[in-house]
Design a protein around this motif. Structure first.
Motif, PDB file in Angstrom:
ATOM      1  N   LEU A 141       0.801  -1.210   0.000  1.00 48.66           N
ATOM      2  CA  LEU A 141       0.000   0.000   0.000  1.00 48.66           C
ATOM      3  C   LEU A 141       0.836   1.264   0.000  1.00 48.66           C
ATOM      4  O   LEU A 141       1.964   1.282   0.504  1.00 48.66           O
ATOM      5  CB  LEU A 141      -0.910   0.029   1.235  1.00 48.66           C
ATOM      6  N   ASP A 142       0.242   2.307  -0.530  1.00 54.49           N
ATOM      7  CA  ASP A 142       0.718   3.669  -0.281  1.00 54.49           C
ATOM      8  C   ASP A 142       0.049   4.099   1.016  1.00 54.49           C
ATOM      9  O   ASP A 142      -1.136   4.433   1.030  1.00 54.49           O
ATOM     10  CB  ASP A 142       0.314   4.590  -1.438  1.00 54.49           C
ATOM     11  N   ARG A 143       0.799   4.051   2.107  1.00 50.63           N
ATOM     12  CA  ARG A 143       0.214   4.302   3.417  1.00 50.63           C
ATOM     13  C   ARG A 143      -0.366   5.713   3.537  1.00 50.63           C
ATOM     14  O   ARG A 143      -1.354   5.919   4.250  1.00 50.63           O
ATOM     15  CB  ARG A 143       1.264   4.089   4.507  1.00 50.63           C
ATOM     16  N   SER A 144       0.216   6.670   2.868  1.00 51.70           N
ATOM     17  CA  SER A 144      -0.292   8.033   2.967  1.00 51.70           C
ATOM     18  C   SER A 144      -1.715   8.117   2.419  1.00 51.70           C
ATOM     19  O   SER A 144      -2.608   8.708   3.046  1.00 51.70           O
ATOM     20  CB  SER A 144       0.623   9.004   2.215  1.00 51.70           C
ATOM     21  N   ILE A 145      -1.943   7.525   1.247  1.00 45.92           N
ATOM     22  CA  ILE A 145      -3.281   7.528   0.655  1.00 45.92           C
ATOM     23  C   ILE A 145      -4.228   6.689   1.493  1.00 45.92           C
ATOM     24  O   ILE A 145      -5.375   7.093   1.761  1.00 45.92           O
ATOM     25  CB  ILE A 145      -3.233   7.008  -0.797  1.00 45.92           C
ATOM     26  N   PHE A 146      -3.776   5.525   1.913  1.00 45.88           N
ATOM     27  CA  PHE A 146      -4.604   4.610   2.704  1.00 45.88           C
ATOM     28  C   PHE A 146      -5.104   5.281   3.980  1.00 45.88           C
ATOM     29  O   PHE A 146      -6.303   5.246   4.303  1.00 45.88           O
ATOM     30  CB  PHE A 146      -3.789   3.366   3.037  1.00 45.88           C
ATOM     31  N   GLU A 147      -4.205   5.931   4.719  1.00 42.12           N
ATOM     32  CA  GLU A 147      -4.601   6.565   5.975  1.00 42.12           C
ATOM     33  C   GLU A 147      -5.457   7.802   5.737  1.00 42.12           C
ATOM     34  O   GLU A 147      -6.371   8.094   6.517  1.00 42.12           O
ATOM     35  CB  GLU A 147      -3.352   6.905   6.791  1.00 42.12           C
ATOM     36  N   ALA A 148      -5.177   8.534   4.667  1.00 41.41           N
ATOM     37  CA  ALA A 148      -6.005   9.706   4.351  1.00 41.41           C
ATOM     38  C   ALA A 148      -7.443   9.288   4.068  1.00 41.41           C
ATOM     39  O   ALA A 148      -8.393   9.965   4.500  1.00 41.41           O
ATOM     40  CB  ALA A 148      -5.418  10.458   3.154  1.00 41.41           C
ATOM     41  N   LYS A 149      -7.623   8.177   3.360  1.00 38.64           N
ATOM     42  CA  LYS A 149      -8.965   7.687   3.065  1.00 38.64           C
ATOM     43  C   LYS A 149      -9.656   7.187   4.336  1.00 38.64           C
ATOM     44  O   LYS A 149     -10.871   7.384   4.513  1.00 38.64           O
ATOM     45  CB  LYS A 149      -8.896   6.571   2.031  1.00 38.64           C
ATOM     46  N   MET A 150      -8.893   6.542   5.219  1.00 44.98           N
ATOM     47  CA  MET A 150      -9.466   6.113   6.496  1.00 44.98           C
ATOM     48  C   MET A 150      -9.916   7.326   7.309  1.00 44.98           C
ATOM     49  O   MET A 150     -10.987   7.314   7.934  1.00 44.98           O
ATOM     50  CB  MET A 150      -8.443   5.301   7.300  1.00 44.98           C
ATOM     51  N   ALA A 151      -9.094   8.372   7.296  1.00 41.47           N
ATOM     52  CA  ALA A 151      -9.440   9.585   8.038  1.00 41.47           C
ATOM     53  C   ALA A 151     -10.714  10.221   7.483  1.00 41.47           C
ATOM     54  O   ALA A 151     -11.552  10.721   8.248  1.00 41.47           O
ATOM     55  CB  ALA A 151      -8.278  10.578   7.974  1.00 41.47           C
ATOM     56  N   GLU A 152     -10.890  10.191   6.170  1.00 41.01           N
ATOM     57  CA  GLU A 152     -12.105  10.716   5.557  1.00 41.01           C
ATOM     58  C   GLU A 152     -13.330   9.962   6.063  1.00 41.01           C
ATOM     59  O   GLU A 152     -14.369  10.577   6.381  1.00 41.01           O
ATOM     60  CB  GLU A 152     -12.022  10.605   4.038  1.00 41.01           C
ATOM     61  N   ARG A 153     -13.228   8.652   6.132  1.00 40.85           N
ATOM     62  CA  ARG A 153     -14.367   7.855   6.600  1.00 40.85           C
ATOM     63  C   ARG A 153     -14.688   8.177   8.056  1.00 40.85           C
ATOM     64  O   ARG A 153     -15.868   8.280   8.426  1.00 40.85           O
ATOM     65  CB  ARG A 153     -14.072   6.358   6.433  1.00 40.85           C
ATOM     66  N   VAL A 154     -13.658   8.331   8.876  1.00 41.47           N
ATOM     67  CA  VAL A 154     -13.872   8.661  10.287  1.00 41.47           C
ATOM     68  C   VAL A 154     -14.579  10.007  10.422  1.00 41.47           C
ATOM     69  O   VAL A 154     -15.543  10.149  11.181  1.00 41.47           O
ATOM     70  CB  VAL A 154     -12.529   8.676  11.053  1.00 41.47           C
ATOM     71  N   GLU A 155     -14.131  10.994   9.690  1.00 41.48           N
ATOM     72  CA  GLU A 155     -14.743  12.321   9.775  1.00 41.48           C
ATOM     73  C   GLU A 155     -16.163  12.322   9.204  1.00 41.48           C
ATOM     74  O   GLU A 155     -17.048  13.017   9.722  1.00 41.48           O
ATOM     75  CB  GLU A 155     -13.860  13.338   9.057  1.00 41.48           C
ATOM     76  N   ASN A 156     -16.390  11.536   8.150  1.00 41.31           N
ATOM     77  CA  ASN A 156     -17.740  11.439   7.596  1.00 41.31           C
ATOM     78  C   ASN A 156     -18.714  10.795   8.576  1.00 41.31           C
ATOM     79  O   ASN A 156     -19.926  11.060   8.521  1.00 41.31           O
ATOM     80  CB  ASN A 156     -17.730  10.646   6.288  1.00 41.31           C
ATOM     81  N   LEU A 157     -18.186   9.962   9.467  1.00 39.51           N
ATOM     82  CA  LEU A 157     -19.016   9.326  10.492  1.00 39.51           C
ATOM     83  C   LEU A 157     -19.208  10.221  11.719  1.00 39.51           C
ATOM     84  O   LEU A 157     -19.915   9.849  12.656  1.00 39.51           O
ATOM     85  CB  LEU A 157     -18.400   7.987  10.920  1.00 39.51           C
ATOM     86  N   GLY A 158     -18.572  11.375  11.727  1.00 39.08           N
ATOM     87  CA  GLY A 158     -18.735  12.311  12.837  1.00 39.08           C
ATOM     88  C   GLY A 158     -17.561  12.408  13.777  1.00 39.08           C
ATOM     89  O   GLY A 158     -17.621  13.132  14.776  1.00 39.08           O
ATOM     90  N   GLY A 159     -16.476  11.701  13.488  1.00 37.92           N
ATOM     91  CA  GLY A 159     -15.295  11.773  14.337  1.00 37.92           C
ATOM     92  C   GLY A 159     -14.517  13.061  14.111  1.00 37.92           C
ATOM     93  O   GLY A 159     -14.624  13.705  13.068  1.00 37.92           O
ATOM     94  N   LYS A 160     -13.733  13.430  15.113  1.00 42.79           N
ATOM     95  CA  LYS A 160     -12.913  14.645  15.051  1.00 42.79           C
ATOM     96  C   LYS A 160     -11.448  14.249  15.125  1.00 42.79           C
ATOM     97  O   LYS A 160     -11.049  13.487  16.024  1.00 42.79           O
ATOM     98  CB  LYS A 160     -13.255  15.577  16.221  1.00 42.79           C
ATOM     99  N   ILE A 161     -10.638  14.742  14.168  1.00 41.96           N
ATOM    100  CA  ILE A 161      -9.208  14.440  14.140  1.00 41.96           C
ATOM    101  C   ILE A 161      -8.429  15.730  14.325  1.00 41.96           C
ATOM    102  O   ILE A 161      -8.650  16.708  13.606  1.00 41.96           O
ATOM    103  CB  ILE A 161      -8.804  13.761  12.813  1.00 41.96           C
TER     104      ILE A 161
END
Length: 307
Positions: A141-161
């Motif tokens: 994996l490209d970890r940078s892209i992978f984690e950025a996409k995970m962060a998007e899902r978390v924020e879309n679910l209402g999480g705060k980063i």
């Protein structure tokens, strides 16, 4: 709560880091950044919601946050010491199809660098065992892209980063009163672990890992290789495809050997020279990784977990 910058924990590894010529943040902590942790629910009795603080927004912390948000109405806040989620990952990037399915983890196609259909494991005498198939066993994996996409899902679910924020044992003691649960996903040596007073792994269960991304025109992009023996005493060496005629080549050896004079940088240079002559170094990273299974019980703070 406005938090004051405090000194990060030190483990007495400064001389070793200097001797091994490792990047500044490999064995030692970085400077803190004072940040205010917000509440997502303004007004009313926020105790009607369970509040969860996740320390570390890497894959483990993001996965924890995503699952909590999917299956509850909890308020989830993640804090990350780096300036950006996925910034400068220190990893070969390999994941198995089996573990992805078991963890219910979605991999976006744009994060996949290579589909792994063959794995070779080399013994100390140079002979190898090979596993291959038509379908991918895993991915790089490209970890940078992978984690950025995970962060998007978390924020879309209402999480705060919140980035650029590093906790200390002192600030955790204060935050304990604000959050119902604290999850430590901050990697080794883990400030959360130190705050809990949990024992550190022994030197033979801590590995110093170094890796370079280099050019290698002829390496098959569907293959990973792992080597055991004198190339990496007490540990192993690896080669992972990294796309565009690049590979991630590295090794890890026990900390106890490094303290006795073994230099992982020199071992890596020898390992690379066995594989290729003409190459260009594109990136070098180093990391400390614990390899022991958990052998502790957190009885003092049952509302605090390690991911």
């Amino acid at each position: 709560m406005d938090l004051e910058p405090l000194e990060p924990p030190r483990l007495g590894l400064e001389p070793l880091q200097e001797a091994l010529d490792l990047p500044p943040d490999t064995l030692l902590g970085q400077a803190e950044t004072s940040t205010h942790l917000p509440s997502l629910y303004q007004g009313g009795d926020i105790k009607a919601f369970m509040k969860v603080l996740v320390v570390g927004a890497g894959p483990a912390g993001l996965a924890c946050a995503e699952q909590i948000l999917k299956h509850s109405n909890y308020e989830v806040v993640l804090v990350e010491s780096k300036g950006k989620v996925g910034e400068k990952p220190k990893c070969a990037g390999g994941v198995s199809q089996y573990m992805l399915e078991k963890a219910d983890c979605n991999i976006p196609s744009e994060a996949i660098i290579a589909h792994i259909k063959r794995a070779r494991v080399y013994s100390p005498n140079g002979k190898y065992w090979e596993l291959k198939g038509e379908k991918p066993y895993g991915f790089v994996l490209d970890r940078s892209i992978f984690e950025a996409k995970m962060a998007e899902r978390v924020e879309n679910l209402g999480g705060k980063i919140i980035t650029n924020y590093r906790v200390t044992r002192q600030t955790l003691a204060k935050l304990e009163d604000e959050y119902d649960f604290i999850i430590g996903a901050d990697g080794f040596p883990s400030t959360v672990r130190l705050w809990l007073g949990l024992p550190m792994p022994s030197p033979e269960d801590i590995h110093i890992c170094v890796q370079k991304t280099i050019t290698m025109d002829y390496y098959p992009q569907d293959t990973v290789e792992v080597y055991f023996g004198s190339l990496a005493p007490g540990g192993y060496a690896w080669i992972f495809p990294a796309g565009k005629n690049h590979v991630r080549i590295g090794l890890g050896v026990p900390l106890k050997y490094c303290k006795k004079g073994l230099n992982p940088n020199m071992l890596l240079e020898r390992f690379i020279e066995r594989q290729t002559v003409n190459y260009e170094v594109l990136e070098k990273v180093a990391k400390v990784i614990p390899t022991a299974k958990p052998n502790f019980m957190n009885k003092q703070k049952p509302n605090t977990l390690l991911a």
